[in-house]
Design a protein around this motif. Structure first.
Motif, mmCIF file in Angstrom:
data_model
loop_
_atom_site.group_PDB
_atom_site.id
_atom_site.type_symbol
_atom_site.label_atom_id
_atom_site.label_comp_id
_atom_site.label_asym_id
_atom_site.label_seq_id
_atom_site.Cartn_x
_atom_site.Cartn_y
_atom_site.Cartn_z
ATOM 1 N N MET A 27 25.548 28.939 9.672
ATOM 2 C CA MET A 27 24.858 27.710 10.043
ATOM 3 C C MET A 27 25.416 27.258 11.490
ATOM 4 N N THR A 28 26.453 28.127 12.133
ATOM 5 C CA THR A 28 26.471 27.449 13.678
ATOM 6 C C THR A 28 26.387 28.561 14.528
ATOM 7 N N THR A 29 25.063 29.702 13.801
ATOM 8 C CA THR A 29 24.192 30.114 15.344
ATOM 9 C C THR A 29 23.015 29.442 15.815
ATOM 10 N N LEU A 30 23.090 29.625 17.124
ATOM 11 C CA LEU A 30 21.872 28.509 17.264
ATOM 12 C C LEU A 30 21.069 29.261 17.334
ATOM 13 N N THR A 31 20.154 30.087 17.073
ATOM 14 C CA THR A 31 19.594 31.291 16.787
ATOM 15 C C THR A 31 18.472 30.836 15.828
ATOM 16 N N HIS A 32 19.689 30.752 14.543
ATOM 17 C CA HIS A 32 18.821 30.820 13.569
ATOM 18 C C HIS A 32 19.277 30.001 12.823
ATOM 19 N N ARG A 33 18.184 28.893 12.676
ATOM 20 C CA ARG A 33 18.610 27.494 11.597
ATOM 21 C C ARG A 33 18.386 27.613 10.547
ATOM 22 N N PRO A 34 18.632 27.720 9.175
ATOM 23 C CA PRO A 34 18.519 28.097 8.119
ATOM 24 C C PRO A 34 18.253 26.889 7.611
ATOM 25 N N SER A 35 16.768 27.115 6.694
ATOM 26 C CA SER A 35 16.535 25.183 5.929
ATOM 27 C C SER A 35 16.226 25.674 4.606
ATOM 28 N N LYS A 36 17.189 27.091 3.747
ATOM 29 C CA LYS A 36 17.267 27.196 2.340
ATOM 30 C C LYS A 36 18.724 27.922 2.305
ATOM 31 N N PRO A 37 19.033 28.068 1.807
ATOM 32 C CA PRO A 37 20.269 28.318 0.845
ATOM 33 C C PRO A 37 20.726 29.714 0.648
ATOM 34 N N TYR A 38 21.700 30.193 0.712
ATOM 35 C CA TYR A 38 22.053 31.818 0.185
ATOM 36 C C TYR A 38 22.269 31.475 -0.863
ATOM 37 N N ILE A 39 23.095 30.938 -0.682
ATOM 38 C CA ILE A 39 23.211 31.324 -2.032
ATOM 39 C C ILE A 39 23.295 30.244 -3.277
ATOM 40 N N TYR A 40 22.706 29.836 -4.568
ATOM 41 C CA TYR A 40 22.436 28.292 -4.805
ATOM 42 C C TYR A 40 23.477 28.510 -6.400
ATOM 43 N N HIS A 41 24.215 27.731 -6.278
ATOM 44 C CA HIS A 41 25.327 27.110 -7.681
ATOM 45 C C HIS A 41 25.274 26.340 -8.628
ATOM 46 N N ARG A 42 24.936 26.080 -10.032
ATOM 47 C CA ARG A 42 24.701 25.193 -10.446
ATOM 48 C C ARG A 42 25.907 25.043 -11.112
ATOM 49 N N CYS A 43 26.680 24.046 -11.491
ATOM 50 C CA CYS A 43 28.259 24.046 -12.730
ATOM 51 C C CYS A 43 27.895 23.209 -13.578
#
Lengths: 757, 554
Positions: free
Chosen positions: B369-385
């Protein structure tokens, strides 16, 4: 200088003919005597002439020995006995002598002491330590086994020039050393040194030559180069015609490449001359301007295509309705304004327009000559030939031209050309790979042509068009205002999208509406593009006036099997939710509040200037008394100005950030107030503290290195005074010393020369 | 073991040459030192320059010192620094562990069950749930070495345990609502913010202290290097308590209302507070005002997190945006809009820079999230409680995220979250009891004063402001040689910043100052001379015999 040269010459002579100097002197004298004039010789004072072994004092200037000199001098010059010194004096003399000897003794030690002080670590222990694992650890000497290895070993392994890891010199070197005497070695070394010096001098010279900035010199060099090349080419022509041709090709290619880059904006001689000339001639000026513009356009970086086209559906219905309504009003206005007989004028206008277009074309320097621009003049063809998303609308408008009211026609006469150009060129250009820039360029041109047409039109009509322009501007502004109410910066792409989506709807609305709404749209697009350019310019001009907008990224929805149903619900609600959320929080003027708070805080922290003097203070001093008020005022003003500027800068840069000016007060108490002793600058001092030392920050080895004690003493070891023999060694060889002195004298001479320079 | 043959033995003896130091005292016997012989040459392979660059701490010192001797000393020191950087870079070789991770297109589709199915047993043990549905939403905290876990339910349940072995230290019910729990410097003590006051318990669950200074605390933070326990209260009161001496170092009335968002910059120990007007304020114990304030969102803030490097801050607010700020420039780096119905609630950065974002019962972890070159639009891991997430924290030195929710606690695996190579000097997950004691002592010895908490790390810098004032004052005094100005010329283009030009400009400024000072001195002398001359002519000023009757001014 001359004097110096003579001297040096003499020195050389001295060196060369030391042995028979006396004879030589005589000879010289006799030669000069033949001539009848006196020989001038400068005798260096203080240096005893090498020739007079006899204890003679030679009078400077005259070179004849005088009678007084030949007299034997009595050793004790004073016939009278010396007065015996008093006790105090002798004591004083003794003391002085003692002191001097002591000083001499001590100064001799100075370099040694300095060395010890400067050493990173001094160990006061002569005890050997450590284990000698050396021999055991060493691997066995290499023995070749395979035939290849053996062969290589035969070839290389036995070479005497290989440096063994445990030895200092190769066998060959040791042999050579043994063969040479020390004197020879020294000589050889001196020779080598000389050679090295020469080399380095040459290097330096080359370096300086590279740095010469004289234009004249450069010119000469360049000319030389060119002539050389010419010569070479001629030679080539004679000897090797093929190579010659190749070279010619190469030159041509280089020239072409240079022209292709289009980087030559005005640095060339030609353009410079033109620039100078353009003061007096408008045409040349324009031509130059155009060329520059073109080069700029062509060398501009390509912008990446917008990615948010698919978001068009989200656009607000409100905007479209507004737009449509406004355009309707517009059309009505126009209808009211001029219902005059336009058809008669139509043809005239057409002719004029064509002329103008031609002029434009000419001005563009044949730029429009390319085959893909043939559609410019042929309206119906283009309408038929083009296909695209926006095209149906356009086709409608062109079809309408003949049927609908005069006003519409008028507009269409001015516009469709423009439109055509846009639509026809886009595809043709894109495959050329020039892309958007060319598009923009053409847009500009067409826009200008449209404006020209406007000018050529009767006033009333041009007014109406201006009205359209302004109305579209208003529309845009209103849109922008609407969006800019949110914190986020509006991006222009979205508007495009809204417009296109709006267009889709407009098809169902009445034709006149359609046509009218189409017009502002086009204008708007132009404006948008223009805006973009302007924006970029503005941002480059006043960089940092407004923070460059941070691109927003939508976090995409993740749906896995478990929450599919839930997510769907969420998406359905999404649109509604968005509006409600934004509406909920946008009207809270937190931003204003923050800015106000910030301003207050800044006001508080600003120092206050109060005049503590009571009125009339200093008046009793009389008319001669000069009040410093003026100065003070000036000072105050200057301070305030500086503060204001600073404030403004901060405000401009970061309007949403407030830094407390007193934030460092606590640490300032602990900081040093001046640079401590050995350091001369703040940077030096801070650099000395930059490296953290503790184990927590650096690795163990590094920590040990950083905390290495300067002095190591060991328990039970006596620290003895320094041994003289360890530090002052007598030179072992006599000839070595001789050599040393020679070098020394040489050094001196060099230094002298330098100083004279 | 057979004794080696005699021949071989003698050979060995021949080869190895022992030098046994006998010099000092013979009684003490032989002592071996295994340090390298001074004349032994060992050629090391050079470390790549880029690696060394990371370890250099700044520009080396320029110019000459006051004396040649000291110049030499400084140069030598510079060489040592360079060597230190080189050594540090070389020892990177020892960090053998590598960061884990999942690679691929849609990594968020991988569930904890998938991970559990493929991972080894030790890793499987790290995925677990504690079903504690009686005592309400839970808050949690890990110790600095990531070994111990503390959970506190809103309805009074507190439990401390070693989460890897699942060995329970203590489990108590404080019979009061709990708003936050926090470990102190080690796993022997923890603080619990209860309804009225903050209490400190030891790992047996015995109440050690009741801190009545800190009342109605909503959030607790602990600064391990300063031994400061920070608490943000419902009344808008931020207080710092030194737990090593039990003294309140600072109590600040922030006048910002209820403070339920607090985080600490691990690098600079600055406390970040989030406010309902969308602003984040930064605090030190040294002044009663915020040291800085940033307006991050136009709506009420939900959470703030600062990453392990102290460079980036993530914020989220009611406008359903996550923003990343650069704390060095106080500038927004990137913003992310949630198109979802729910608003992001909690944020936490892992040691390796992963950002966990929770919304209701869903947790999404984003990479880069902090890099300027790559901005993710999808999460890396998804979890549901199962239930609403109320707190979450990454476990240090482990690829684990702990989640506190209304039905207890769950621990999930996030590959690539934790720092793989731990520094045992800093935090040791495999600490023994004696090591713990040692560390405690050393930590106490190395305790940093709260005055050293600064925004930009001005430690080791000269107070230029005061220095200039002092210099000016000194330069004002008569007949003193004026100080030289330490003037750094502005960088100019087109070769005007060449070394010679810079020196010339510097000299120009310095000379100007000198000239001005000399002018002043000369003028004052002139004026004095005039006055003296005038006074000579006056009669009254000459000493007279009647002076003795004058009143003496003491």
């Amino acid at each position: 200088m001359a004097e110096h040269e003579e001297e040096s010459m003499e020195n050389i002579a001295d060196e060369e003919e030391e042995i028979n100097d006396g004879v030589h002197e005589k000879l010289l004298n006799s030669i000069f005597a033949l001539d009848g004039r006196k020989r001038q010789k400068n005798v260096v004072r203080g240096l005893p002439s090498t020739s007079n072994n006899v204890d003679l004092t030679v009078h400077a200037g005259t070179h004849k020995i005088q009678l007084e000199d030949l007299k034997l001098k009595s050793k004790n010059f004073h016939s009278q006995l010396k007065k015996p010194q008093s006790g105090m004096d002798t004591e004083k003399a003794h003391r002085q002598i003692a002191r001097e000897t002591m000083v001499a003794e001590m100064t001799k030690w100075e370099p040694v002491v300095q060395d010890i002080r400067a050493a990173p670590q001094t160990i006061f222990s002569k005890r050997p330590y450590g284990i000698h694992m050396h021999k055991a650890v060493q691997p066995k000497s290499f023995t070749p086994r395979t035939p290849l290895e053996k062969e290589i070993y035969e070839a290389l392994g036995k070479s005497e020039d290989i440096l063994r890891p445990d030895e200092e010199m190769t066998v060959a070197e040791t042999k050579a050393l043994k063969a040479m005497s020390v004197k020879e070695a020294k000589e050889r070394r001196a020779e080598l040194l000389k050679h090295h010096e020469l080399l380095s001098r040459m290097e330096l010279k080359a370096k300086w030559q590279n740095k010469i900035k004289s234009k004249r010199y450069r010119k000469i060099v360049r000319k030389e180069k060119v002539t050389n090349e010419k010569k070479m080419m001629e030679e080539l022509k004679k000897t090797d015609p093929e190579a010659f041709l190749e070279k010619l090709d190469q030159i041509e290619k280089a020239r072409m490449e240079e022209r292709l880059t289009l980087k030559h904006r005005g640095g060339g001689k030609f353009s410079r001359l033109h620039k100078a000339y353009s003061k007096f001639d408008d045409k040349t000026r324009e031509a130059v301007q155009e060329m520059l513009q073109k080069s700029r356009e062509l060398t501009k970086k390509l912008q990446t295509a917008s990615s948010s086209d698919d978001e068009g559906n989200i656009s607000d219905d409100m905007d479209i309705n507004e737009m449509v309504q406004k355009s309707e009003n517009l059309i009505n206005n126009i209808n009211e304004d001029d219902d005059v007989d336009e058809e008669t004028r139509k043809t005239d206008i057409r002719a004029k327009q064509l002329e103008i277009l031609k002029a434009v074309h000419k001005k563009a320097g044949g730029w429009l000559d390319a085959p893909h621009t043939t559609y410019v003049y042929s309206q119906p063809e283009s309408g038929a030939s083009v296909d695209g998303s926006n095209q149906p609308i356009h086709g409608d408008s062109s079809a309408e031209n003949n049927s609908v009211t005069n006003v519409d026609l008028d507009i269409s006469t001015t516009k469709p050309d423009v439109d055509l150009e846009i639509h026809t060129k886009e595809p043709s250009h894109s495959h050329l790979g020039v892309g958007e820039e060319v598009d923009v360029n053409i847009l500009k041109q067409t826009h200008s042509s449209v404006e020209m047409v406007d000018n050529s039109l009767p006033k009333s009509q041009s007014k109406s068009i201006v009205a359209i322009d302004s109305s579209s501007k208003n529309l845009l502004d209103s849109l922008q205002n609407k969006k800019s109410q949110h914190l986020e910066n509006s991006d222009l792409e979205k508007y495009d999208v809204t417009k296109t989506s709006g267009l889709g709807r407009k098809q169902s609305i009445s034709q006149s509406q359609l046509n009218a709404s189409d017009e502002p749209k086009k204008k708007k697009r132009k404006r948008n593009k223009k805006n973009k350019n302007q924006d970029s310019e503005n941002s480059s001009i006043a960089a940092g006036r407004k923070e460059t907008p941070v691109k927003e990224i939508n976090l995409q929805a993740v749906s896995d099997k478990a929450d599919d149903s839930d997510d769907n619900d969420g998406e359905e609600n999404d649109d509604r939710m968005k509006v409600t959320m934004e509406e909920l929080f946008q009207d809270e003027d937190v931003v204003e509040e923050f800015v106000k708070e910030k301003a207050e805080a800044e006001e508080k922290s600003r120092p206050k200037f109060e005049d503590t003097k009571l009125p009339g203070w200093g008046n009793w001093a009389g008319p001669d008394y000069k009040d410093n008020k003026q100065n003070e005022k000036q000072k105050k003003r200057a301070i305030e100005r500086a503060k204001r500027i600073q404030l403004r800068q901060q405000k401009i840069k970061q309007p949403y950030v407030w830094l407390n000016p007193n934030k460092d007060d606590a640490i300032r108490k602990l900081q040093p107030k001046s640079v401590p002793f050995p350091y001369t600058s703040v940077q030096q001092y801070e650099a000395s503290l930059r490296q953290p030392v503790s184990r927590g920050f650096v690795r163990e080895t590094a920590f040990k290195l950083l905390t290495k004690p300067e002095v190591v003493t060991k328990l039970g070891h006596i620290i003895k005074p320094l041994d003289k023999d360890d530090y002052f060694k007598k030179p072992e060889l006599a000839d070595f010393e001789e050599n040393e002195t020679k070098v020394g004298s040489h050094e001196k001479k060099r230094r002298q020369r330098k100083s004279v320079r | 073991m057979e004794p080696p043959s005699k021949k071989g033995d003698t050979e060995k003896k021949m080869k190895i040459k022992y030098i046994i130091p006998k010099d000092p005292v013979e009684k003490s016997g032989a002592r071996f030192s295994f340090s390298r012989r001074p004349d032994e040459n060992i050629i090391e392979r050079p470390v790549p320059e880029e690696q060394i660059k990371n370890w250099r701490k700044g520009e080396h010192s320029k110019g000459l010192a006051r004396t040649t001797f000291h110049t030499k000393k400084i140069r030598a020191r510079e060489k040592v620094f360079e060597k230190v950087a080189e050594k540090s870079a070389r020892s990177e070789l020892l960090c053998t562990e590598e960061v884990g991770g999942i690679e691929g297109e849609s990594t968020f589709q991988i569930t904890q069950n998938d991970i559990r199915a493929t991972a080894d047993e030790a890793t499987q043990q790290k995925i677990f749930d504690l079903r504690l549905d009686q005592f309400g939403p839970y808050r949690l905290d890990y110790t600095r070495n990531g070994r111990h876990l503390l959970i506190g339910g809103a309805k009074g349940h507190v439990a401390a345990f070693d989460w890897q072995t699942k060995r329970l230290h203590c489990e108590i019910n404080v019979m009061e609502t709990i708003s936050d729990v926090k470990w102190l410097h080690q796993e022997t003590m923890f603080a619990v913010a209860q309804k009225k006051w903050v209490y400190i318990y030891d790992n047996q669950g015995i109440e050690l202290h009741c801190l009545k200074h800190l009342d109605m605390a909503l959030r607790l933070e602990f600064l391990p290097y300063h031994f400061l326990l920070c608490s943000a209260s419902a009344k808008g009161y931020l207080s710092y308590l030194d737990v090593s001496i039990g003294k309140e170092v600072a109590g600040i009335c922030t006048k910002q209302g209820r403070l339920d968002i607090m985080t600490v910059n691990p690098q600079s120990a600055i406390v970040h507070l989030g406010h309902p007007n969308g602003a984040v304020s930064m605090w030190t114990p040294n002044i009663k005002e915020p040291v800085a304030k940033i307006l991050c969102h136009a709506s009420s803030l939900r959470d703030v997190a600062v990453d392990a490097t102290g460079k980036y801050m993530a914020t989220t607010a009611m406008d359903r945006r996550v923003k990343i700020f650069d704390l060095r420039m106080y500038k927004e780096l990137s913003r992310y809009q949630y198109i979802r119905r729910h608003c992001p609630d909690h944020l936490d950065f892992s040691q390796k820079g992963l950002l966990a974002v929770s919304r209701e019962n869903v947790i999404e972890i984003y990479k880069d999230m902090t890099t300027l070159t790559h901005r993710p639009s999808k999460p890396y891991i998804y979890h549901r409680c199962d239930k609403l997430v109320t707190d979450m924290k990454f476990c240090p030195y482990e690829d684990v995220l702990g989640i506190g929710h209304s039905w207890g606690f769950s621990s999930i695996i996030v590959p690539g979250a934790g720092e793989p190579n731990y520094d045992a000097m800093e935090a040791n997950p495999f600490q023994s009891k004696s090591q713990r004691k040692q560390t405690e002592v050393r930590m106490l010895l190395d305790k940093i004063r709260p005055e050293l908490i600064t925004l930009n790390g001005e430690i080791g810098q000269v107070d230029v402001k005061t220095a200039q004032e002092l210099q000016e004052e000194r330069n004002k005094t008569k007949y003193l040689k004026p100080d030289k100005v330490d003037f750094i010329p502005k960088n100019k283009m087109k070769g005007a910043s060449s070394a010679t030009k810079i020196v010339q400009r510097k000299k120009g400024v310095q000379e100007e100052h000198l000239r001005a000072a000399v002018r002043d001195i000369v003028r004052t002398k002139q004026v004095e001379g005039k006055l003296n001359a005038r006074n000579k002519q006056r009669e009254g000023l000459e000493p007279s015999a009647l002076d003795r009757f004058k009143k003496k001014i003491v």
